[in-house]
Each structure stands twice: as C-alpha cells, then as structure tokens.
Design a protein around this motif. Structure first.
Motif, PDB file in Angstrom:
ATOM      1  N   GLU A  39     -10.555   5.143  -3.099  1.00 48.64           N
ATOM      2  CA  GLU A  39      -9.301   5.425  -3.804  1.00 48.64           C
ATOM      3  C   GLU A  39      -9.583   6.313  -5.010  1.00 48.64           C
ATOM      4  N   GLY A  76       0.235   5.107   9.612  1.00 46.39           N
ATOM      5  CA  GLY A  76      -0.021   3.703   9.312  1.00 46.39           C
ATOM      6  C   GLY A  76       0.503   2.786  10.395  1.00 46.39           C
ATOM      7  N   SER A  83       1.076   9.530  -2.117  1.00 49.52           N
ATOM      8  CA  SER A  83      -0.167  10.247  -1.885  1.00 49.52           C
ATOM      9  C   SER A  83      -0.878  10.475  -3.217  1.00 49.52           C
ATOM     10  N   LYS A  89      -3.407   7.830  -0.822  1.00 46.07           N
ATOM     11  CA  LYS A  89      -3.290   6.407  -0.482  1.00 46.07           C
ATOM     12  C   LYS A  89      -3.880   5.547  -1.594  1.00 46.07           C
ATOM     13  N   LEU A 148       0.841  -1.190   0.000  1.00 46.96           N
ATOM     14  CA  LEU A 148       0.000   0.000   0.000  1.00 46.96           C
ATOM     15  C   LEU A 148       0.876   1.239   0.000  1.00 46.96           C
ATOM     16  N   SER A 149       0.508   2.235  -0.787  1.00 47.00           N
ATOM     17  CA  SER A 149       1.152   3.544  -0.723  1.00 47.00           C
ATOM     18  C   SER A 149       0.291   4.446   0.143  1.00 47.00           C
ATOM     19  N   VAL A 150       0.915   5.086   1.141  1.00 48.72           N
ATOM     20  CA  VAL A 150       0.167   5.905   2.095  1.00 48.72           C
ATOM     21  C   VAL A 150       0.895   7.236   2.320  1.00 48.72           C
ATOM     22  N   LEU A 197       3.987  -0.875   3.696  1.00 44.78           N
ATOM     23  CA  LEU A 197       3.555   0.506   3.532  1.00 44.78           C
ATOM     24  C   LEU A 197       4.679   1.300   2.882  1.00 44.78           C
ATOM     25  N   TRP A 248      -7.193   6.009   6.093  1.00 42.20           N
ATOM     26  CA  TRP A 248      -7.423   6.530   4.747  1.00 42.20           C
ATOM     27  C   TRP A 248      -8.684   5.945   4.123  1.00 42.20           C
TER      28      TRP A 248
END
Length: 326
Positions: free
Chosen positions: A306, A18, A54, A56, A10-12, A50, A257
């Motif tokens: 998303e 996180g 941005s 997410k 996951l990109s957060v 993670l 998110w």
C-alpha cells in the motif's frame, strides 16, 4: 469489549476486477449503492466492502460488540482522548467511528455475530478415532470442488508503531495478546475468548493491509481453493503449510492489488478464562511463521504494497527482513 470481527472496507481501482477475484475465491457479491459487498455463502453478515478508490488501500475495519461493550468502549475512548468522528464513507452505518494510532479508521457497532451456514463436518480418521468407516474421503467429484469460505476469521495489517498499536487495541478496545515477536509482529484476540487472533499487527514504515483470512472446512478445501485460484492465473504467495502462531493450516494467494487472502483451518481457540495460556514472545517472526510449509514464502510475502501519501511505492519493511533472515 469488542467481541467479533464484522467486516473490512477496501478501496480499489476497479470493482469488477475485485468481484471476479472474490467470487473465484468463493464469496458472493451484491451491489450496495456505489459499492460492492461480499459475503460468505449462506451467512447474513458483510465480510468485505469494496469501494471505488485509487490506489488500493485498507479503508476501515468494523467490529461488533454488545451494549455493555459499546458503553465501555465509549468510556475508554474518552479517557484516552480519542475523538469520535462522523462516518467517513458513503455508508448507511450505525455505531461509532474513530482512528487508531496508525491513523486507520475503526468502526464499532452493536450486534450479534451471524452464524456460518450449516455444513456437515468432514470426518477424519486418526489412530484410535476412526469415524469414517466404509466411506471414501475423496472421490472423482471432489476434484471439481472449490472452496466455500465460512467466515472472515482475521486480518493482519501494518503499523509503524507496534507498541503503541498493541497498547491501543488492548487497553482501549479490550483485546489480548496471544503471541508476539518483539516489536515486529503481534497476534491479538478478543477478550471474550475465541480464535487465537482476530487482528494481527506487523511493523512497517506505514499502515496497510497484509492479508484477510477466511475459515474453510478442512485442509482439502484450503488446497482445492488455492489450486482453483492459481488455475485462473492468481499467484500463490505462501503455502500449503501450518503456522506456529495460531497453529492453523494455511495457503495465501495474491489479490489483484498485491494484498493477500488466506484460506485457513484448525486454528487455536483460547477461552475467556485464559489463565493457562502462555504467550510466546518469539525471537523473530520466522519462529511463528510455520511448523512446516511447501516451500518458503515468496520474497515479497511481507512487503507492504500500500502506497503512503506522497510516495511512489510501498517500501520493504522490518517483517520482510526478519523473515528473510530467519
């Protein structure tokens, strides 16, 4: 061909936000270069990675298989004109990378699924099968107990083309359909047998993560974990309840998110020799949602939060409307 769910990337926007959430959820965190990796306590396998980014979004899903499975996957990808690509993220990874029909990254590596850390199984007294004699199931110390997830069991992600996605994961990667609700929702399991679903697909205008689901030891641990998270200010989205699709007990909590994480217990298991399993094709996802639940799901339970490229917000999608009108 693919045999187990390895981990999810996951990109957060904030790794420390996180970390705080997933440690409260019951996972253990460690730094891996610029990333944060989360594991279940005592289990030697990554479950979530993670990465800074941005907004997410779901970055990739990693699966494991054996040597024979990898050989067949490569053959199937070639025959379906799926291009193998270089690793798209700054990760020291072995295996292959490619995109599925939703343009989501998939990573497959050779390996063996790590066992969950051994824990004593709680005894349950049911009529005619009394196993816990002269011993309390709950005592004063249990009120402070939090959930300790055993493994990442499955995920559900959104797809703009359900039929195309289901065909890809079954024909190319060897998964099987366990249950579905037309072109709105589908549950897929590994061809080698196991949990009712390792991957769920839900119809939306664009891709995205709906939820990650972690197995715990019993129904008490589901609710103690959920109550602990809510006491810290995190939001309940649906539960406590019991699903139809998979039969598992559940409780869903919003992450920072607006994706979901789920505690689950007692899921249906389907053997590799599955000739007796009858696939449900429900009239709508509401028929697979819950046998019972404490209240209906929140209005945005099936919303795709998303953000696709060029859009300001994730629009509501077919699954949300179908549940609302169920």
């Amino acid at each position: 061909m693919i045999r187990f769910l390895h981990h999810v990337g996951l990109s957060v926007p904030d790794l420390e936000v996180g970390r705080a959430f997933y440690e409260a959820f019951g996972l253990e965190a460690r730094v891996s270069g610029e990333h944060l990796v989360l594991r279940c306590k005592g289990r030697g396998q990554d479950q979530i990675r993670l990465m800074p980014g941005s907004p997410k979004h779901l970055s990739y899903v990693a699966y494991g298989t054996d040597a024979a499975g990898m050989k067949q996957v490569r053959k199937n990808l070639k025959s379906h004109n799926v291009t193998l690509e270089d690793a798209p993220f700054n990760i020291d990874s072995k295996g292959i990378w490619f995109r599925d029909p939703s343009n989501d990254w998939v990573h497959i590596c050779e390996g063996v699924e790590a066992p969950a850390a051994p824990r004593p199984t709680p005894e349950v007294n049911t009529h005619g099968r009394y196993r816990r004699i002269g011993q309390r199931a709950c005592d004063l110390t249990s009120s402070s107990r939090i959930a300790t997830p055993l493994r990442l069991g499955h995920l559900i992600k959104f797809s703009p083309d359900m039929d195309k996605s289901i065909a890809f994961y079954t024909q190319v990667l060897g998964m099987k359909v366990s249950d579905r609700a037309g072109d709105i929702l589908g549950f897929l399991r590994f061809g080698c047998g196991g949990d009712h679903h390792a991957l769920g697909l839900a119809k939306s205008s664009h891709s995205g993560l709906h939820h990650l689901s972690f197995e715990v030891m019993d129904i008490d641990e589901i609710e103690m974990g959920a109550q602990s998270l809510m006491a810290k200010g995190y939001i309940s989205a649906f539960g406590l309840g019991r699903h139809v699709g998979g039969s598992n007990y559940f409780h869903y909590i919003r992450d920072p998110w607006n994706s979901l994480v789920e505690y689950f217990w007692d899921i249906d298991v389907i053997p590799e020799d599955d000739s007796d399993w009858v696939v449900l094709n429900a009239a709508g996802p509401h028929e697979l949602a819950a046998v019972w639940a404490v209240g209906p799901p929140k209005e945005d339970f099936a919303h795709n939060y998303e953000v696709p490229d060029g859009a300001e917000q994730g629009p509501s999608m077919a699954l949300n409307e179908a549940l609302a009108h169920g």
